[in-house]
Motif scaffolding. Sequence first.
Motif, PDB file in Angstrom:
ATOM      1  N   PHE A 195       0.610  -1.348   0.142  1.00 28.43           N
ATOM      2  CA  PHE A 195      -0.330  -0.551   0.069  1.00 28.43           C
ATOM      3  C   PHE A 195       0.584   1.128  -0.090  1.00 28.43           C
ATOM      4  CE2 PHE A 195      -2.374   3.197   2.461  1.00 28.43           C
ATOM      5  CZ  PHE A 195      -3.615   3.430   1.684  1.00 28.43           C
ATOM      6  N   SER A 196       2.329   1.588   1.161  1.00 31.38           N
ATOM      7  CA  SER A 196       2.779   2.489   0.651  1.00 31.38           C
ATOM      8  C   SER A 196       3.547   2.920  -0.636  1.00 31.38           C
ATOM      9  CB  SER A 196       3.957   2.165   1.982  1.00 31.38           C
ATOM     10  OG  SER A 196       4.695   1.222   1.556  1.00 31.38           O
ATOM     11  N   SER A 197       3.452   1.979  -1.628  1.00 30.14           N
ATOM     12  CA  SER A 197       3.889   2.100  -2.873  1.00 30.14           C
ATOM     13  C   SER A 197       3.561   2.988  -3.617  1.00 30.14           C
ATOM     14  CB  SER A 197       4.617   0.926  -3.057  1.00 30.14           C
ATOM     15  OG  SER A 197       5.362   0.083  -2.494  1.00 30.14           O
ATOM     16  N   TYR A 198       1.557   2.870  -3.369  1.00 31.79           N
ATOM     17  CA  TYR A 198       0.466   3.400  -3.899  1.00 31.79           C
ATOM     18  C   TYR A 198       0.597   5.347  -3.535  1.00 31.79           C
ATOM     19  CZ  TYR A 198      -0.467  -0.718  -5.885  1.00 31.79           C
ATOM     20  OH  TYR A 198      -0.079  -1.909  -6.605  1.00 31.79           O
ATOM     21  N   ALA A 199       0.229   6.118  -4.206  1.00 29.41           N
ATOM     22  CA  ALA A 199       0.228   7.163  -4.704  1.00 29.41           C
ATOM     23  C   ALA A 199      -0.982   7.413  -4.327  1.00 29.41           C
ATOM     24  CB  ALA A 199       0.561   8.147  -5.389  1.00 29.41           C
ATOM     25  N   MET A 200      -2.089   7.926  -3.510  1.00 27.39           N
ATOM     26  CA  MET A 200      -3.799   7.853  -3.384  1.00 27.39           C
ATOM     27  C   MET A 200      -4.450   9.325  -3.439  1.00 27.39           C
ATOM     28  SD  MET A 200      -3.840   4.575  -2.483  1.00 27.39           S
ATOM     29  CE  MET A 200      -5.996   5.030  -1.983  1.00 27.39           C
ATOM     30  N   GLY A 201      -5.176   9.726  -4.410  1.00 24.93           N
ATOM     31  CA  GLY A 201      -6.462  10.432  -4.553  1.00 24.93           C
ATOM     32  C   GLY A 201      -7.660  10.150  -4.436  1.00 24.93           C
ATOM     33  N   TRP A 202      -8.284  11.117  -4.047  1.00 29.66           N
ATOM     34  CA  TRP A 202     -10.048  11.054  -3.986  1.00 29.66           C
ATOM     35  C   TRP A 202     -11.106  12.479  -5.437  1.00 29.66           C
ATOM     36  CZ3 TRP A 202     -12.717   8.839  -0.602  1.00 29.66           C
ATOM     37  CH2 TRP A 202     -12.535   7.955   0.482  1.00 29.66           C
ATOM     38  N   PHE A 203     -10.995  11.507  -5.770  1.00 23.45           N
ATOM     39  CA  PHE A 203     -12.405  12.134  -7.133  1.00 23.45           C
ATOM     40  C   PHE A 203     -14.064  12.694  -6.195  1.00 23.45           C
ATOM     41  CE2 PHE A 203      -8.395  11.562  -8.553  1.00 23.45           C
ATOM     42  CZ  PHE A 203      -8.226  12.387  -9.935  1.00 23.45           C
ATOM     43  N   ARG A 204     -14.333  13.577  -6.976  1.00 23.05           N
ATOM     44  CA  ARG A 204     -15.901  13.103  -6.411  1.00 23.05           C
ATOM     45  C   ARG A 204     -16.879  13.272  -8.169  1.00 23.05           C
ATOM     46  NH1 ARG A 204     -16.250  19.090  -2.551  1.00 23.05           N
ATOM     47  NH2 ARG A 204     -16.452  20.484  -4.201  1.00 23.05           N
ATOM     48  N   GLN A 205     -18.285  13.160  -8.417  1.00 20.68           N
ATOM     49  CA  GLN A 205     -18.791  13.403  -9.155  1.00 20.68           C
ATOM     50  C   GLN A 205     -19.998  14.250  -8.493  1.00 20.68           C
ATOM     51  OE1 GLN A 205     -18.775  10.312 -11.967  1.00 20.68           O
ATOM     52  NE2 GLN A 205     -19.569  11.551 -14.105  1.00 20.68           N
ATOM     53  N   ALA A 206     -20.642  14.722  -9.011  1.00 20.08           N
ATOM     54  CA  ALA A 206     -21.921  14.828  -8.606  1.00 20.08           C
ATOM     55  C   ALA A 206     -23.239  14.834  -9.859  1.00 20.08           C
ATOM     56  CB  ALA A 206     -22.242  16.796  -8.303  1.00 20.08           C
ATOM     57  N   PRO A 207     -24.364  14.814  -9.819  1.00 20.94           N
ATOM     58  CA  PRO A 207     -25.003  14.680 -11.037  1.00 20.94           C
ATOM     59  C   PRO A 207     -25.169  15.519 -11.704  1.00 20.94           C
ATOM     60  CG  PRO A 207     -26.116  14.225  -8.773  1.00 20.94           C
ATOM     61  CD  PRO A 207     -24.911  15.340  -8.617  1.00 20.94           C
ATOM     62  N   GLY A 208     -24.977  15.242 -13.659  1.00 21.10           N
ATOM     63  CA  GLY A 208     -25.486  15.779 -14.940  1.00 21.10           C
ATOM     64  C   GLY A 208     -23.403  16.505 -14.446  1.00 21.10           C
ATOM     65  N   LYS A 209     -22.210  16.445 -13.490  1.00 26.71           N
ATOM     66  CA  LYS A 209     -20.858  17.316 -14.114  1.00 26.71           C
ATOM     67  C   LYS A 209     -20.036  15.862 -13.864  1.00 26.71           C
ATOM     68  CE  LYS A 209     -22.158  20.826 -11.491  1.00 26.71           C
ATOM     69  NZ  LYS A 209     -21.349  21.962 -10.433  1.00 26.71           N
ATOM     70  N   GLU A 210     -18.650  16.247 -14.480  1.00 25.74           N
ATOM     71  CA  GLU A 210     -17.690  15.301 -15.193  1.00 25.74           C
ATOM     72  C   GLU A 210     -16.943  14.821 -13.561  1.00 25.74           C
ATOM     73  OE1 GLU A 210     -17.795  14.571 -18.467  1.00 25.74           O
ATOM     74  OE2 GLU A 210     -16.403  14.384 -18.455  1.00 25.74           O
ATOM     75  N   ARG A 211     -16.126  14.231 -13.665  1.00 24.55           N
ATOM     76  CA  ARG A 211     -15.906  13.434 -12.469  1.00 24.55           C
ATOM     77  C   ARG A 211     -14.711  14.195 -11.279  1.00 24.55           C
ATOM     78  NH1 ARG A 211     -14.925   7.425 -10.745  1.00 24.55           N
ATOM     79  NH2 ARG A 211     -16.943   7.768 -11.685  1.00 24.55           N
ATOM     80  N   GLU A 212     -14.762  15.300 -10.931  1.00 25.92           N
ATOM     81  CA  GLU A 212     -13.861  16.052 -10.351  1.00 25.92           C
ATOM     82  C   GLU A 212     -12.636  15.782  -9.294  1.00 25.92           C
ATOM     83  OE1 GLU A 212     -15.154  19.682  -9.927  1.00 25.92           O
ATOM     84  OE2 GLU A 212     -15.853  18.937  -7.405  1.00 25.92           O
ATOM     85  N   PHE A 213     -11.619  15.973  -9.466  1.00 24.19           N
ATOM     86  CA  PHE A 213     -10.517  15.952  -8.234  1.00 24.19           C
ATOM     87  C   PHE A 213     -10.933  16.676  -7.119  1.00 24.19           C
ATOM     88  CE2 PHE A 213      -6.421  17.426  -6.576  1.00 24.19           C
ATOM     89  CZ  PHE A 213      -5.918  16.721  -5.994  1.00 24.19           C
ATOM     90  N   VAL A 214     -10.357  16.076  -5.805  1.00 25.82           N
ATOM     91  CA  VAL A 214     -10.441  16.476  -4.507  1.00 25.82           C
ATOM     92  C   VAL A 214      -9.652  16.663  -3.463  1.00 25.82           C
ATOM     93  CG1 VAL A 214     -11.507  15.934  -2.779  1.00 25.82           C
ATOM     94  CG2 VAL A 214     -12.834  16.000  -4.915  1.00 25.82           C
ATOM     95  N   ALA A 215      -8.785  15.695  -3.575  1.00 27.01           N
ATOM     96  CA  ALA A 215      -7.315  15.426  -2.795  1.00 27.01           C
ATOM     97  C   ALA A 215      -6.326  14.786  -3.021  1.00 27.01           C
ATOM     98  CB  ALA A 215      -7.680  15.428  -1.697  1.00 27.01           C
ATOM     99  N   ALA A 216      -4.857  14.552  -2.917  1.00 25.00           N
ATOM    100  CA  ALA A 216      -4.122  12.841  -3.647  1.00 25.00           C
ATOM    101  C   ALA A 216      -3.338  13.105  -2.506  1.00 25.00           C
ATOM    102  CB  ALA A 216      -3.809  13.388  -5.298  1.00 25.00           C
ATOM    103  N   ILE A 217      -2.335  12.196  -2.267  1.00 26.67           N
ATOM    104  CA  ILE A 217      -1.363  12.202  -1.071  1.00 26.67           C
ATOM    105  C   ILE A 217      -0.511  11.379  -1.829  1.00 26.67           C
ATOM    106  CG2 ILE A 217      -2.674  10.249   0.271  1.00 26.67           C
ATOM    107  CD1 ILE A 217      -1.775  11.939   2.628  1.00 26.67           C
ATOM    108  N   SER A 218       1.086  11.146  -1.000  1.00 27.87           N
ATOM    109  CA  SER A 218       2.892  10.561  -2.146  1.00 27.87           C
ATOM    110  C   SER A 218       1.993   9.067  -0.534  1.00 27.87           C
ATOM    111  CB  SER A 218       3.048  11.124  -1.970  1.00 27.87           C
ATOM    112  OG  SER A 218       3.825  11.528  -0.752  1.00 27.87           O
ATOM    113  N   GLY A 219       2.451   8.194  -1.359  1.00 28.36           N
ATOM    114  CA  GLY A 219       3.089   6.686  -0.596  1.00 28.36           C
ATOM    115  C   GLY A 219       3.378   7.165   1.165  1.00 28.36           C
ATOM    116  N   SER A 220       4.199   8.297   0.992  1.00 28.45           N
ATOM    117  CA  SER A 220       5.237   8.782   2.036  1.00 28.45           C
ATOM    118  C   SER A 220       4.249   9.640   3.123  1.00 28.45           C
ATOM    119  CB  SER A 220       6.989   8.949   1.991  1.00 28.45           C
ATOM    120  OG  SER A 220       6.648  10.233   0.953  1.00 28.45           O
TER     121      SER A 220
END
Length: 123
Positions: free
Chosen positions: A29-54
């Motif tokens: 798991f620590s080798s993976y960068a992780m991100g959060w995205f969100r999608q509201a009705p009628g909208k494109e999926r958009e970036f929220v936040a991300a974090i590196s493995g460390s």
Amino acid sequence: QVQLVESGGGLVQAGGSLRLSCAASGRTFSSYAMGWFRQAPGKEREFVAAISGSSITTYYASSVKGRSTISRDNAKNTVYLQMNSLKPEDTAVYYCAATIKRVGSRRWDYDYWGRGTQVTVSS
């Protein structure tokens, strides 16, 4: 393959707080960068936040900067998104994503996705 399962979504009043969790499978798991995205009705999926493995590097969308915090516990294979001062426009399905490559803010930066958790912010 990496399996991701989000939890912690629900109904919250405007101005309230919520902590989303994303549990990941695997022993690297620590080798993976992780991100959060969100999608509201009628909208494109958009970036929220991300974090590196460390956890050294984090990125936030301007819409949530200052009121959201992304963090991770590599021993628990879990990434979190703490959201404060929630607004009705935060209402969306929130998705967790993982990449073995560089941390990024675009959908195509990520290779694995969870099924999402619904966040609804009432007025």
